[in-house]
Design a protein around this motif. Sequence first.
Motif, PDB file in Angstrom:
ATOM      1  N   ILE A 241       0.862  -1.180   0.000  1.00  0.00           N
ATOM      2  CA  ILE A 241       0.000   0.000   0.000  1.00  0.00           C
ATOM      3  C   ILE A 241       0.902   1.234   0.000  1.00  0.00           C
ATOM      4  N   GLY A 242       0.718   2.086  -0.978  1.00  0.00           N
ATOM      5  CA  GLY A 242       1.569   3.261  -1.101  1.00  0.00           C
ATOM      6  C   GLY A 242       2.302   3.246  -2.432  1.00  0.00           C
ATOM      7  N   PRO A 243       3.154   4.244  -2.645  1.00  0.00           N
ATOM      8  CA  PRO A 243       3.587   5.269  -1.683  1.00  0.00           C
ATOM      9  C   PRO A 243       2.495   6.307  -1.403  1.00  0.00           C
ATOM     10  N   THR A 244       2.565   6.836  -0.221  1.00  0.00           N
ATOM     11  CA  THR A 244       1.657   7.914   0.198  1.00  0.00           C
ATOM     12  C   THR A 244       2.487   9.107   0.661  1.00  0.00           C
ATOM     13  N   PRO A 245       2.497  10.211  -0.116  1.00  0.00           N
ATOM     14  CA  PRO A 245       1.858  10.408  -1.421  1.00  0.00           C
ATOM     15  C   PRO A 245       2.701   9.786  -2.537  1.00  0.00           C
ATOM     16  N   GLU A 246       2.116   9.683  -3.744  1.00  0.00           N
ATOM     17  CA  GLU A 246       2.851   9.136  -4.879  1.00  0.00           C
ATOM     18  C   GLU A 246       3.862  10.143  -5.426  1.00  0.00           C
ATOM     19  N   LYS A 247       3.522  11.453  -5.332  1.00  0.00           N
ATOM     20  CA  LYS A 247       4.452  12.510  -5.732  1.00  0.00           C
ATOM     21  C   LYS A 247       4.875  13.256  -4.473  1.00  0.00           C
ATOM     22  N   VAL A 248       6.191  13.376  -4.296  1.00  0.00           N
ATOM     23  CA  VAL A 248       6.744  13.887  -3.050  1.00  0.00           C
ATOM     24  C   VAL A 248       7.630  15.088  -3.334  1.00  0.00           C
ATOM     25  N   GLN A 249       7.535  16.095  -2.497  1.00  0.00           N
ATOM     26  CA  GLN A 249       8.441  17.234  -2.611  1.00  0.00           C
ATOM     27  C   GLN A 249       9.848  16.829  -2.177  1.00  0.00           C
ATOM     28  N   ALA A 250      10.842  17.393  -2.841  1.00  0.00           N
ATOM     29  CA  ALA A 250      12.220  17.167  -2.428  1.00  0.00           C
ATOM     30  C   ALA A 250      12.373  17.551  -0.960  1.00  0.00           C
ATOM     31  N   GLY A 251      13.061  16.706  -0.183  1.00  0.00           N
ATOM     32  CA  GLY A 251      13.228  16.963   1.233  1.00  0.00           C
ATOM     33  C   GLY A 251      12.150  16.351   2.093  1.00  0.00           C
ATOM     34  N   GLN A 252      11.081  15.837   1.485  1.00  0.00           N
ATOM     35  CA  GLN A 252       9.993  15.227   2.231  1.00  0.00           C
ATOM     36  C   GLN A 252      10.038  13.701   2.082  1.00  0.00           C
ATOM     37  N   GLY A 253       9.093  12.994   2.705  1.00  0.00           N
ATOM     38  CA  GLY A 253       9.121  11.536   2.716  1.00  0.00           C
ATOM     39  C   GLY A 253       7.818  10.909   2.267  1.00  0.00           C
ATOM     40  N   ALA A 254       7.889   9.621   1.934  1.00  0.00           N
ATOM     41  CA  ALA A 254       6.720   8.844   1.519  1.00  0.00           C
ATOM     42  C   ALA A 254       6.563   7.635   2.438  1.00  0.00           C
ATOM     43  N   GLU A 255       5.315   7.249   2.661  1.00  0.00           N
ATOM     44  CA  GLU A 255       5.003   6.120   3.542  1.00  0.00           C
ATOM     45  C   GLU A 255       4.643   4.890   2.716  1.00  0.00           C
ATOM     46  N   PHE A 256       5.098   3.714   3.174  1.00  0.00           N
ATOM     47  CA  PHE A 256       4.732   2.434   2.565  1.00  0.00           C
ATOM     48  C   PHE A 256       4.212   1.507   3.654  1.00  0.00           C
ATOM     49  N   ILE A 257       3.196   0.721   3.320  1.00  0.00           N
ATOM     50  CA  ILE A 257       2.688  -0.322   4.206  1.00  0.00           C
ATOM     51  C   ILE A 257       2.610  -1.621   3.409  1.00  0.00           C
ATOM     52  N   VAL A 258       3.101  -2.704   3.980  1.00  0.00           N
ATOM     53  CA  VAL A 258       3.025  -4.022   3.351  1.00  0.00           C
ATOM     54  C   VAL A 258       2.169  -4.924   4.235  1.00  0.00           C
ATOM     55  N   LYS A 259       1.220  -5.624   3.607  1.00  0.00           N
ATOM     56  CA  LYS A 259       0.400  -6.598   4.328  1.00  0.00           C
ATOM     57  C   LYS A 259       0.698  -7.990   3.786  1.00  0.00           C
ATOM     58  N   THR A 260       0.962  -8.940   4.690  1.00  0.00           N
ATOM     59  CA  THR A 260       1.224 -10.326   4.291  1.00  0.00           C
ATOM     60  C   THR A 260       0.184 -11.240   4.926  1.00  0.00           C
ATOM     61  N   GLU A 261      -0.112 -12.337   4.232  1.00  0.00           N
ATOM     62  CA  GLU A 261      -1.082 -13.311   4.731  1.00  0.00           C
ATOM     63  C   GLU A 261      -0.654 -14.704   4.269  1.00  0.00           C
ATOM     64  N   TYR A 262      -0.844 -15.700   5.151  1.00  0.00           N
ATOM     65  CA  TYR A 262      -0.489 -17.083   4.824  1.00  0.00           C
ATOM     66  C   TYR A 262      -1.595 -18.013   5.299  1.00  0.00           C
ATOM     67  N   LYS A 263      -1.912 -19.025   4.482  1.00  0.00           N
ATOM     68  CA  LYS A 263      -2.852 -20.052   4.904  1.00  0.00           C
ATOM     69  C   LYS A 263      -2.410 -21.398   4.331  1.00  0.00           C
ATOM     70  N   ASN A 264      -2.740 -22.468   5.055  1.00  0.00           N
ATOM     71  CA  ASN A 264      -2.309 -23.812   4.678  1.00  0.00           C
ATOM     72  C   ASN A 264      -3.333 -24.778   5.259  1.00  0.00           C
ATOM     73  N   ASP A 265      -4.030 -25.528   4.390  1.00  0.00           N
ATOM     74  CA  ASP A 265      -5.090 -26.408   4.884  1.00  0.00           C
ATOM     75  C   ASP A 265      -4.616 -27.837   5.127  1.00  0.00           C
ATOM     76  N   TYR A 266      -3.304 -28.103   4.979  1.00  0.00           N
ATOM     77  CA  TYR A 266      -2.784 -29.430   5.304  1.00  0.00           C
ATOM     78  C   TYR A 266      -2.733 -29.571   6.816  1.00  0.00           C
TER      79      TYR A 266
END
Length: 464
Positions: A241-266
Amino acid sequence: MKIRKLINATIVALFLFVTLFIPLLITNQINVNAEDDNVYRFTEVRNPGFWIWEDPNRPNYYAYDTAMLTGTLQRFHFHKDQYGDEHAFVRIGHAKPTHHPTLGKPINQANLRLVEVRPYGHDAFFPSDVTVDHSDTRVLIKIDGVDFTRTPHVDVYNEHKKGTWDSGTEIYSENHHIPLELVWEYTDEEHKPKTITCPPSGVQTSVTEESGRIYYSCNCDENGCDVCVDIYYETTQMEVIGPTPEKVQAGQGAEFIVKTEYKNDYPYHEGEPYAASEVEITGEISDDYPNTTIQTVAMLPDVDDPAYEWEDNGGLEVEWKLPYAMFDKDGNWTMTDSESEVQNHLAASPYNFGGYQRWYFGFDVPDNEEFEFTFQTNSHGYNNITLCDKRTVTIEGTPYDDFIVRTVDPNNPFPAGVGVNWQGNEHLITDLKDWYNSTQESDVLINSHSIFQTIKNKLKDMFD
């Protein structure tokens, strides 16, 4: 037509001695498919022994112990009246062979399946009464409908061998043997765990692979049974999810979020540390632009032990964010995993800044410059799966674009007091008093633009 008695399903109590699984006969291997030498079957006969005894702690009940798939003993009970009413069942835990019976070579137990169980030398049950559960190293044979009057047995009365109870009455014990013909199927390569790496494109956000199989007898009739198999799968996936924002001013920062999920029916993988335990982000540090350096950073999960954060049916997500950013008064950027370290950093100086979980860019990066970021999980799951993805951030503008131009009287430029950002630099405005007090209006009109540009340049020098 064979006549059998069925003993009811509460278990004919027996003490299972796994050590009594003594092979009586092993036949030669039989190829399942003559065109594939990697797949073959072999048959062996084993003679498991059982002690059935009366449990004085449960009057009128028989008891027996058996080793389950984990190898630990579990006790079962059934009412004595069910011993002869044709509905008994048996559970036999058994370690898989570790070597080929005729070739003698080691085999991978995870690739060995028990595909059929038949009575050997007796008619106490039908193959259609049998199902088998597997783990990588053991099998649990489930026989429903055993007639114990048709199994070889020896009457035993040995009070000190069948328990530690002293009820003051006799305890009946019976030692049964149920010879079994076991048909094993071995596959040299198939169904082994894979290693699935990221593709050259660098994008692989969801993978589903086989995680296990359970074989059992099915479709039984007077001519025998088929071998059926249930196939189980694992799925691992990630979302950036991200970057937030997609366009960033020089000297500023962008946020990223990663979501992971795992499932196994064995079912036999439950509790394994198969979910992603690490997510890394790789990007460019541009503080010294146009010189940049590549840096890989471990992202922070929202749980303490993410590898165990999964259920067989999924639904448990782990959220990952960037480490905490810290800036000193000179604008030097560092990152930390510790939130308390950030708080100490901020308290150390009024000129320190930080606390946001963002990736920052240099002040000198020009417009339309693009920075690519890659995200990657560690190898995880039964099949050693690695997930990856990419995102791009575009630079547009600088913080100077946000400056508000307003009239300031150099004779009294800070009527409310000098702010932190101007302390020590008040002369940049007070030095303009002579010019500001000039009565020549033309000078104001001619020089206003150049003066503003001069102030902007001095501010840039000051904060760089």
